[in-house]
Design a protein around this motif. Sequence first.
Motif, PDB file in Angstrom:
ATOM      1  N   ALA A 199       0.816  -1.214   0.000  1.00 10.94           N
ATOM      2  CA  ALA A 199       0.000   0.000   0.000  1.00 10.94           C
ATOM      3  C   ALA A 199       0.849   1.262   0.000  1.00 10.94           C
ATOM      4  N   SER A 200       2.161   1.103   0.036  1.00 12.20           N
ATOM      5  CA  SER A 200       3.040   2.282   0.128  1.00 12.20           C
ATOM      6  C   SER A 200       3.170   3.020  -1.199  1.00 12.20           C
ATOM      7  N   HIS A 201       2.846   2.318  -2.300  1.00 10.33           N
ATOM      8  CA  HIS A 201       3.003   2.935  -3.623  1.00 10.33           C
ATOM      9  C   HIS A 201       1.976   4.059  -3.813  1.00 10.33           C
ATOM     10  N   GLY A 202       2.480   5.231  -4.181  1.00  7.02           N
ATOM     11  CA  GLY A 202       1.597   6.354  -4.471  1.00  7.02           C
ATOM     12  C   GLY A 202       1.091   7.085  -3.248  1.00  7.02           C
ATOM     13  N   THR A 203       1.609   6.742  -2.061  1.00  8.82           N
ATOM     14  CA  THR A 203       1.159   7.437  -0.852  1.00  8.82           C
ATOM     15  C   THR A 203       2.213   8.447  -0.412  1.00  8.82           C
ATOM     16  N   ASN A 204       1.888   9.185   0.628  1.00  8.63           N
ATOM     17  CA  ASN A 204       2.832  10.139   1.192  1.00  8.63           C
ATOM     18  C   ASN A 204       4.139   9.432   1.559  1.00  8.63           C
ATOM     19  N   PRO A 205       5.316  10.017   1.250  1.00  9.74           N
ATOM     20  CA  PRO A 205       6.588   9.331   1.516  1.00  9.74           C
ATOM     21  C   PRO A 205       6.767   8.913   2.965  1.00  9.74           C
ATOM     22  N   ALA A 206       6.312   9.750   3.895  1.00  6.98           N
ATOM     23  CA  ALA A 206       6.459   9.396   5.309  1.00  6.98           C
ATOM     24  C   ALA A 206       5.603   8.185   5.656  1.00  6.98           C
ATOM     25  N   ILE A 207       4.353   8.190   5.155  1.00  5.54           N
ATOM     26  CA  ILE A 207       3.463   7.045   5.398  1.00  5.54           C
ATOM     27  C   ILE A 207       3.989   5.805   4.683  1.00  5.54           C
ATOM     28  N   ALA A 208       4.506   6.014   3.467  1.00  4.20           N
ATOM     29  CA  ALA A 208       5.036   4.881   2.692  1.00  4.20           C
ATOM     30  C   ALA A 208       6.195   4.216   3.427  1.00  4.20           C
ATOM     31  N   SER A 209       7.072   5.014   4.043  1.00  5.53           N
ATOM     32  CA  SER A 209       8.222   4.438   4.746  1.00  5.53           C
ATOM     33  C   SER A 209       7.757   3.642   5.974  1.00  5.53           C
ATOM     34  N   VAL A 210       6.702   4.122   6.638  1.00  3.78           N
ATOM     35  CA  VAL A 210       6.171   3.399   7.800  1.00  3.78           C
ATOM     36  C   VAL A 210       5.546   2.074   7.364  1.00  3.78           C
ATOM     37  N   LEU A 211       4.732   2.132   6.294  1.00  7.13           N
ATOM     38  CA  LEU A 211       4.082   0.910   5.792  1.00  7.13           C
ATOM     39  C   LEU A 211       5.122  -0.106   5.332  1.00  7.13           C
ATOM     40  N   THR A 212       6.152   0.381   4.646  1.00  2.52           N
ATOM     41  CA  THR A 212       7.209  -0.518   4.174  1.00  2.52           C
ATOM     42  C   THR A 212       7.948  -1.132   5.357  1.00  2.52           C
ATOM     43  N   PHE A 213       8.219  -0.323   6.381  1.00  2.00           N
ATOM     44  CA  PHE A 213       8.946  -0.833   7.551  1.00  2.00           C
ATOM     45  C   PHE A 213       8.161  -1.917   8.275  1.00  2.00           C
ATOM     46  N   LEU A 214       6.826  -1.807   8.264  1.00  2.00           N
ATOM     47  CA  LEU A 214       5.999  -2.774   8.994  1.00  2.00           C
ATOM     48  C   LEU A 214       5.854  -4.112   8.278  1.00  2.00           C
ATOM     49  N   SER A 215       6.237  -4.161   7.010  1.00  2.00           N
ATOM     50  CA  SER A 215       6.049  -5.385   6.240  1.00  2.00           C
ATOM     51  C   SER A 215       6.871  -6.525   6.822  1.00  2.00           C
ATOM     52  N   LEU A 216       6.200  -7.634   7.134  1.00  2.00           N
ATOM     53  CA  LEU A 216       6.829  -8.751   7.841  1.00  2.00           C
ATOM     54  C   LEU A 216       7.826  -9.521   6.977  1.00  2.00           C
ATOM     55  N   ILE A 217       7.518  -9.678   5.687  1.00  5.05           N
ATOM     56  CA  ILE A 217       8.363 -10.498   4.810  1.00  5.05           C
ATOM     57  C   ILE A 217       9.117  -9.637   3.809  1.00  5.05           C
ATOM     58  N   ASP A 218       8.395  -8.773   3.100  1.00  8.43           N
ATOM     59  CA  ASP A 218       8.991  -8.052   1.974  1.00  8.43           C
ATOM     60  C   ASP A 218      10.127  -7.122   2.376  1.00  8.43           C
ATOM     61  N   THR A 219      10.127  -6.618   3.599  1.00  4.28           N
ATOM     62  CA  THR A 219      11.176  -5.682   4.010  1.00  4.28           C
ATOM     63  C   THR A 219      12.253  -6.360   4.839  1.00  4.28           C
ATOM     64  N   HIS A 220      11.857  -6.990   5.932  1.00  6.81           N
ATOM     65  CA  HIS A 220      12.852  -7.441   6.911  1.00  6.81           C
ATOM     66  C   HIS A 220      13.422  -8.825   6.625  1.00  6.81           C
ATOM     67  N   PHE A 221      12.846  -9.552   5.678  1.00  5.75           N
ATOM     68  CA  PHE A 221      13.403 -10.861   5.339  1.00  5.75           C
ATOM     69  C   PHE A 221      14.309 -10.774   4.111  1.00  5.75           C
ATOM     70  N   GLN A 222      14.383  -9.599   3.479  1.00  6.97           N
ATOM     71  CA  GLN A 222      15.164  -9.482   2.250  1.00  6.97           C
ATOM     72  C   GLN A 222      16.666  -9.410   2.528  1.00  6.97           C
ATOM     73  N   ASP A 223      17.057  -8.683   3.585  1.00  4.00           N
ATOM     74  CA  ASP A 223      18.478  -8.612   3.914  1.00  4.00           C
ATOM     75  C   ASP A 223      19.066  -9.977   4.276  1.00  4.00           C
TER      76      ASP A 223
END
Length: 258
Positions: A199-223
């Motif tokens: 849902a971060s695509h096309g939203t406010n950058p600050a909100i997008a960064s929060v939504l991306t950070f909360l993602s359980l798999i797509d963000t924190h499992f990639q590293d």
Amino acid sequence: MSIKKIWTIARRELNSYFTSPIAYVILAIFTFLTGYFFYVRVQFYNFLSLQFMRYQGHIGALNINDYILKPLYGNLGVILLLLIPIITMKTFAEEKRNGTKELIMTSPVTLTDIVLGKFTASAIILIVMLASTISAPIFLLSYASPDKGVILSIYLGMFLMGIAMLSVGMFASSLTENQIVAAVISFGILLGFWAIGWASHGTNPAIASVLTFLSLIDTHFQDPLKGLIDTRDILYYLSFTFFFLFLTHRILESERWR
């Protein structure tokens, strides 16, 4: 909090898991899917290797970590999301249905002992599941040279992500006496934390960064899939786990005084 009491509850839980078909069925499904995905990725890697050898005379551009390990364990992370609600659905729901919850709640153990004991048992099931996949990297190490650091970081990432999912499942199980409902609630929450970053695509950058950070798999499992261990990912998973275990404790505590 007593380590001895936590371990006693954990052993009781493990016994209930392995005297029912649930643990064996989940382990069989997880092992089968691991073998299937591993076979598919190895076949694809072999196909690409032959193509590179035919047209370029070498396979130097093919990285075994990128073409086998990363997609294999990326898929298994999603499989965990599907199977962990089944592991945890009985954690508290079964006690409520059988009427044994009152006995446990009035026993001389604290709610913290109960929550941590059941969490420990579920985490041991998770470790057994992850151990069942170890034959894949061992096979690769026998015939190729995958990065051992990547393998270790992947397993650390899968364990941390897995215990985070377990905490959600236990929370869902504390809400109802119906195991199926508990599994559905757990799956819904986990699916939400997986897809929230979309849902971060096309939203406010600050909100997008929060939504991306909360993602359980797509963000924190990639590293971890890349062989990177970032303390932010570790802190996220540990905080996530603590938060849902705390919620579970609060739900049970509220029921104790009803």
